[in-house]
Design a protein around this motif. Sequence first.
Motif, PDB file in Angstrom:
ATOM      1  N   SER A 151      -0.536   7.848  -0.448  1.00  0.00           N
ATOM      2  CA  SER A 151      -1.499   6.990   0.283  1.00  0.00           C
ATOM      3  C   SER A 151      -0.780   6.323   1.468  1.00  0.00           C
ATOM      4  CB  SER A 151      -2.231   6.164  -0.607  1.00  0.00           C
ATOM      5  OG  SER A 151      -1.332   5.100  -1.201  1.00  0.00           O
ATOM      6  N   ALA A 152       0.450   6.323   1.489  1.00  0.00           N
ATOM      7  CA  ALA A 152       1.144   5.629   2.596  1.00  0.00           C
ATOM      8  C   ALA A 152       0.498   5.413   3.729  1.00  0.00           C
ATOM      9  CB  ALA A 152       2.475   6.204   2.811  1.00  0.00           C
ATOM     10  N   ALA A 153      -0.142   6.358   4.437  1.00  0.00           N
ATOM     11  CA  ALA A 153      -1.037   6.329   5.503  1.00  0.00           C
ATOM     12  C   ALA A 153      -1.787   5.411   5.676  1.00  0.00           C
ATOM     13  CB  ALA A 153      -1.598   7.707   6.059  1.00  0.00           C
ATOM     14  N   ALA A 154      -2.638   5.148   4.485  1.00  0.00           N
ATOM     15  CA  ALA A 154      -3.767   4.235   4.454  1.00  0.00           C
ATOM     16  C   ALA A 154      -3.198   2.719   4.440  1.00  0.00           C
ATOM     17  CB  ALA A 154      -4.578   4.571   3.144  1.00  0.00           C
ATOM     18  N   PRO A 193       3.077   0.740  -0.277  1.00  0.00           N
ATOM     19  CA  PRO A 193       3.737   1.229  -1.145  1.00  0.00           C
ATOM     20  C   PRO A 193       5.326   1.237  -0.929  1.00  0.00           C
ATOM     21  CG  PRO A 193       1.980   2.519  -0.815  1.00  0.00           C
ATOM     22  CD  PRO A 193       1.864   1.393   0.267  1.00  0.00           C
ATOM     23  N   ALA A 194       5.699   0.710   0.427  1.00  0.00           N
ATOM     24  CA  ALA A 194       6.867   0.660   0.813  1.00  0.00           C
ATOM     25  C   ALA A 194       7.758  -0.246  -0.212  1.00  0.00           C
ATOM     26  CB  ALA A 194       6.991  -0.109   2.120  1.00  0.00           C
ATOM     27  N   GLU A 195       7.060  -1.083  -0.973  1.00  0.00           N
ATOM     28  CA  GLU A 195       7.354  -1.832  -1.999  1.00  0.00           C
ATOM     29  C   GLU A 195       7.989  -1.140  -3.110  1.00  0.00           C
ATOM     30  OE1 GLU A 195       4.589  -5.669  -1.826  1.00  0.00           O
ATOM     31  OE2 GLU A 195       5.001  -4.348  -3.872  1.00  0.00           O
ATOM     32  N   ASP A 196       7.688  -0.036  -3.256  1.00  0.00           N
ATOM     33  CA  ASP A 196       8.186   0.924  -4.141  1.00  0.00           C
ATOM     34  C   ASP A 196       9.695   1.136  -4.101  1.00  0.00           C
ATOM     35  OD1 ASP A 196       5.168   2.701  -4.918  1.00  0.00           O
ATOM     36  OD2 ASP A 196       5.943   0.993  -5.609  1.00  0.00           O
ATOM     37  N   SER A 197      10.205   1.049  -2.928  1.00  0.00           N
ATOM     38  CA  SER A 197      11.750   1.261  -2.556  1.00  0.00           C
ATOM     39  C   SER A 197      12.249   0.398  -3.760  1.00  0.00           C
ATOM     40  CB  SER A 197      11.883   0.627  -1.238  1.00  0.00           C
ATOM     41  OG  SER A 197      11.529  -0.560  -1.022  1.00  0.00           O
ATOM     42  N   PHE A 198      11.550  -0.780  -4.140  1.00  0.00           N
ATOM     43  CA  PHE A 198      12.259  -1.808  -4.891  1.00  0.00           C
ATOM     44  C   PHE A 198      12.761  -1.245  -6.126  1.00  0.00           C
ATOM     45  CE2 PHE A 198      13.751  -5.857  -5.300  1.00  0.00           C
ATOM     46  CZ  PHE A 198      13.522  -6.451  -3.828  1.00  0.00           C
ATOM     47  N   ALA A 199      11.492  -0.528  -6.680  1.00  0.00           N
ATOM     48  CA  ALA A 199      11.615   0.168  -8.007  1.00  0.00           C
ATOM     49  C   ALA A 199      12.606   1.191  -8.065  1.00  0.00           C
ATOM     50  CB  ALA A 199      10.243   0.303  -8.641  1.00  0.00           C
ATOM     51  N   ASN A 200      12.414   1.980  -6.923  1.00  0.00           N
ATOM     52  CA  ASN A 200      13.252   3.203  -7.188  1.00  0.00           C
ATOM     53  C   ASN A 200      14.547   3.118  -6.505  1.00  0.00           C
ATOM     54  OD1 ASN A 200      10.909   4.442  -8.158  1.00  0.00           O
ATOM     55  ND2 ASN A 200      10.084   5.013  -6.126  1.00  0.00           N
ATOM     56  N   LEU A 201      15.235   2.086  -6.597  1.00  0.00           N
ATOM     57  CA  LEU A 201      16.629   2.135  -6.079  1.00  0.00           C
ATOM     58  C   LEU A 201      17.375   3.146  -6.595  1.00  0.00           C
ATOM     59  CD1 LEU A 201      17.288  -1.693  -6.384  1.00  0.00           C
ATOM     60  CD2 LEU A 201      16.940  -0.571  -4.265  1.00  0.00           C
ATOM     61  N   GLU A 245      -1.652   0.000  14.354  1.00  0.00           N
ATOM     62  CA  GLU A 245      -1.365   1.351  14.771  1.00  0.00           C
ATOM     63  C   GLU A 245       0.105   2.035  14.250  1.00  0.00           C
ATOM     64  OE1 GLU A 245      -4.033   2.718  16.518  1.00  0.00           O
ATOM     65  OE2 GLU A 245      -3.194   4.784  16.661  1.00  0.00           O
ATOM     66  N   LEU A 246       0.904   0.793  14.841  1.00  0.00           N
ATOM     67  CA  LEU A 246       2.272   1.104  14.622  1.00  0.00           C
ATOM     68  C   LEU A 246       2.563   1.366  13.166  1.00  0.00           C
ATOM     69  CD1 LEU A 246       4.435  -1.143  16.995  1.00  0.00           C
ATOM     70  CD2 LEU A 246       4.412   1.251  16.696  1.00  0.00           C
ATOM     71  N   GLY A 247       1.807   0.268  12.335  1.00  0.00           N
ATOM     72  CA  GLY A 247       2.084   0.309  10.745  1.00  0.00           C
ATOM     73  C   GLY A 247       1.689   1.757  10.216  1.00  0.00           C
ATOM     74  N   ASN A 248       1.078   2.255  10.913  1.00  0.00           N
ATOM     75  CA  ASN A 248       0.690   3.873  10.574  1.00  0.00           C
ATOM     76  C   ASN A 248       1.714   4.589  10.541  1.00  0.00           C
ATOM     77  OD1 ASN A 248      -1.879   2.795   9.676  1.00  0.00           O
ATOM     78  ND2 ASN A 248      -3.140   3.526  11.441  1.00  0.00           N
ATOM     79  N   LEU A 249       2.727   4.559  11.514  1.00  0.00           N
ATOM     80  CA  LEU A 249       3.686   5.374  11.884  1.00  0.00           C
ATOM     81  C   LEU A 249       4.784   5.418  10.402  1.00  0.00           C
ATOM     82  CD1 LEU A 249       4.139   4.922  15.472  1.00  0.00           C
ATOM     83  CD2 LEU A 249       3.269   6.973  14.261  1.00  0.00           C
ATOM     84  N   GLY A 250       4.836   4.178  10.202  1.00  0.00           N
ATOM     85  CA  GLY A 250       5.893   3.937   8.888  1.00  0.00           C
ATOM     86  C   GLY A 250       6.001   2.561   8.584  1.00  0.00           C
ATOM     87  N   GLU A 251       7.106   2.098   8.209  1.00  0.00           N
ATOM     88  CA  GLU A 251       7.092   0.756   7.412  1.00  0.00           C
ATOM     89  C   GLU A 251       7.397  -0.309   8.610  1.00  0.00           C
ATOM     90  OE1 GLU A 251       8.960   2.646   3.743  1.00  0.00           O
ATOM     91  OE2 GLU A 251      10.019   1.065   4.555  1.00  0.00           O
ATOM     92  N   LEU A 252       6.717  -1.252   8.702  1.00  0.00           N
ATOM     93  CA  LEU A 252       6.737  -2.066  10.031  1.00  0.00           C
ATOM     94  C   LEU A 252       7.025  -3.468   9.555  1.00  0.00           C
ATOM     95  CD1 LEU A 252       6.361  -2.200  13.211  1.00  0.00           C
ATOM     96  CD2 LEU A 252       3.847  -3.028  12.699  1.00  0.00           C
ATOM     97  N   PRO A 258      13.259  -2.436   6.095  1.00  0.00           N
ATOM     98  CA  PRO A 258      12.785  -3.838   5.646  1.00  0.00           C
ATOM     99  C   PRO A 258      11.456  -3.500   4.430  1.00  0.00           C
ATOM    100  CG  PRO A 258      11.655  -3.287   7.725  1.00  0.00           C
ATOM    101  CD  PRO A 258      12.956  -1.922   7.306  1.00  0.00           C
ATOM    102  N   ALA A 259      11.368  -4.513   3.835  1.00  0.00           N
ATOM    103  CA  ALA A 259      10.224  -3.919   2.747  1.00  0.00           C
ATOM    104  C   ALA A 259       8.886  -4.893   2.885  1.00  0.00           C
ATOM    105  CB  ALA A 259      11.014  -4.802   1.038  1.00  0.00           C
TER     106      ALA A 259
END
Lengths: 162, 744
Positions: free
Chosen positions: B160-163, B167-175, B207-214, B277-278
């Motif tokens: 659901s990242a596009a929405a 979820p970028a935070e999950d980077s934390f758990a999935n180190l 809009e930018l946020g929809n492209l990735g992690e901002l 960045p998280a």
Amino acid sequence: MDSLAYKDDMSNGSQVNVQNSLQLIAFSIGEQTYGVEITTVREIRAWNGATPLPNTREYVRGVINLRGTIVPIFDLRARFGEGQTSPTKNHVVVVMSVGEKWVGILVDAVSDILTVSKDDIHAVPEGNTMDTELLNGIVTHESRMVGLIDLHAVVSGAKMDG
Amino acid sequence: MSDLDDFKATFFDECSELLGELEEQFAAIEAGDRTANRLNAVFRAVHSIKGGGGAFGFVEMVAFAHAYETLLDHVRDGRIELSDPVTVLCIRANDLLADFVKAARTGASLGPGYGADERAQFDALTRGEPIGSHGGDAGGAPMDEFDIDFVPVMVDLAPSAAAAPAPAEDSFANLPLTAERGHWEIHFAPHSELYSRANDPLLLFRELGNLGELTVTAKLGEIPPLADFEPYGIYCSWELTLVSPTATAASIAEVFEFVEGNCDLSIALLAGANNPPAEPTLDELAALVMPPVADDGPGLSFADLAETLKTEAPVRAPAAAPILLRPAEPAPMSAAEESDADRRGGEADRRTAVQSIRVDLDKVDRVVNMVGELVITQSMLTQQMDDTLRARYQELVRGLEVLAQTTRGLQDAVMAIRAQPVKSVFSRMPRLVRDLAQKTGKKIKLETIGEATEIDKTVIEQLSDPLTHMIRNSCDHGIETPEARRALGKPEIGTIRLSAEQAGGNILIAVEDDGGGINRDRVLQVARDRLVIGPDQQLTEEQIDNLIFAPGFSTATEVSDISGRGVGMDVVLSNIKKIGGSVHVRSRTGQGTRMTLRLPLTLAVLDVMLVRVGPSPYVVPLSSIVETIQCSRADFGRAPSGAKVLRVRGEYVQVVDLAERFELTGGAELANRFVVLCEAEGGTKVALVVDDIIGQQQVVIKSLEENFESIDGIAGGTILGDGNVALIVDVQGLKAQKLHKNAA
């Protein structure tokens, strides 16, 4: 003064076993001599007045300022039921620690430092309730009778009831 | 190694503060304040704990904090409504987090399943399922209903990242992170035309946020002083960092298509950068964009970034780190302390971090004591100056005057160090009320007012127990059951109001409930049964109310039948009296009870009036004195009972002759004596008759109990300038004593 008296005492030849001995500070009220263990004594100072505390027994002379803390003064003569002392500058306050607390006891004079053997301590004879209440025992030292003060008993019950 | 231990210790210190903050914030949230600031503060606190925990490798703690944080994030941007069950769950999570911190501190293990239920609930919530859909009540779901299934779930938010970028935070758990992704730096400085054409940077960023992690950092350095501030001026520009596997320069430029020419825009791809960045969120962005002078926004995202680095740095290529950092930012290091201060983010926070230090309380106390003695010495010196000396040593006199001023200033300054907002005590109460409400099956709402009121730390420490008793009393005996309240036509939810205010030299703390009030008949009955008062004695309502404070008048036998919990109200009275305060109770049948604590601002120094009774000096706290009257002008009379009363402005006031009371013989003629009219608790007055009034001064309160015992009518002692001891008159005690005496 302390150490002098101590040395005198030892050189007098009163050979007392150190382990079994007790050092006392002896003080007098009239003709009577009383003693407390020297380790409880914190300070001896001349009587310099005290602020009376209301609603306390007559033997509570009041409180004094001992370097910033307030210390109550008990009149030992009055405590033994012999009327209040009329203190002068020559009267002495012996400041002692009783448990966590510091208290002062007003006496006529401090006489000596005595080293006595624990074996020489006798029970207080029954009869005088005041003595049995306030003394832990009686010890004889060079034919003098010294009453060992029970400090806890002396300072208890100071507040007036009601 | 010992350095690391130091950092750990600092981290745990901070954790306790942060956990305290959590409790505080949730108390406010529970009370209905659901503003974004609260949630942001909560989020930051949890985040800081997670970050620090990560740096020290407290895996369980971090995992839990992370799940909790995810939930909070959803709550923050409105995807989950902060309903009551969610609040309760969060509060429960705070407790668990505290457990994790404690376990980490002591090195204990809580076991792998600890907190799994709650985490499962977090996950369910963040997936959009309603709370409790898995059966458990939010307070603590039964273990067997959850277990294994839910723990790993937090991963699958990614699609659901596009929405939502969260979820970028999950980077934390999935180190550690695996994907190599494009890392773009964008500088964006709008011109005024951009705004005049109704473009909104927020929309662009979304809009930018929809492209990735901002990550967005607002540059606020250009904001002028308010005087020069132009409403339509352009003072803000932004640095954006976009991490996206798919974004291209074109796709980024496309976002800015409509504002081209109306802004300065530069887009650059950073080669080799692979640490994203998280957790930027739309709300964060909104916070950055909306208020142009917001000062805690930019740091937040930036700090997040720094923290991500810190956590990942050991795993990933360290070379990546400096690229993402602004020069001003200290390099990520193991110093949890330092990075933590920054991590809280924002210029303002950073400033306060620099300006406050942690000091051992003992050290402060030592200073307070010495200042107390200094005050005495100073006043003693001043007293020693007689006219001869004054005339002869003018320089000395001047010096003494300066000394007096400086001492006073020093004293105020030291007291200010010790002063703390009552909030630290108040914040524990919502929880107590909640628990009690649950236990008693009542519905109770706690309102707190004046939390910012500051009192001396020692007073605050002594406050917790009495307040707990009072609130317990209100919950137990004051507030009625919902049914009873309904029957009485009251709102079902009872209210307890806890308030603090400063009134002159006192702090008033009141606990007020809208319950049934004190059952006076019952109190009177018990008092008679227990011979607290005589069988025929008639008492005013006020006197009856005050009976609940009498020793031996335990809560068990008082007013209500709920019993056996805690200690009686006499504890409240004795605790408060011990710190020089007083308690007043006022009750209206059927309408409620109000208990007021009157506390001194500080314990160390008291402004007093020095009086003479018989041969002895006494001091009366200035804060309780209303006025002084010469006896020759006083209007004495006799009450029907024969007791002496004083008539002041149509009011009859009980007279206490201190000489008589303290059995001192002064011998002064009545006409030459003075009346000191004092205000006791709750505005009731008592007239003290003294032999003479000597003057006013400041004294340091000394305890009588330290070496003796407390004496009725005496609140303590103090040492005067001449080294003598003066006793402090306990106005309230004298009044109460009178009552007992009559009773006897």
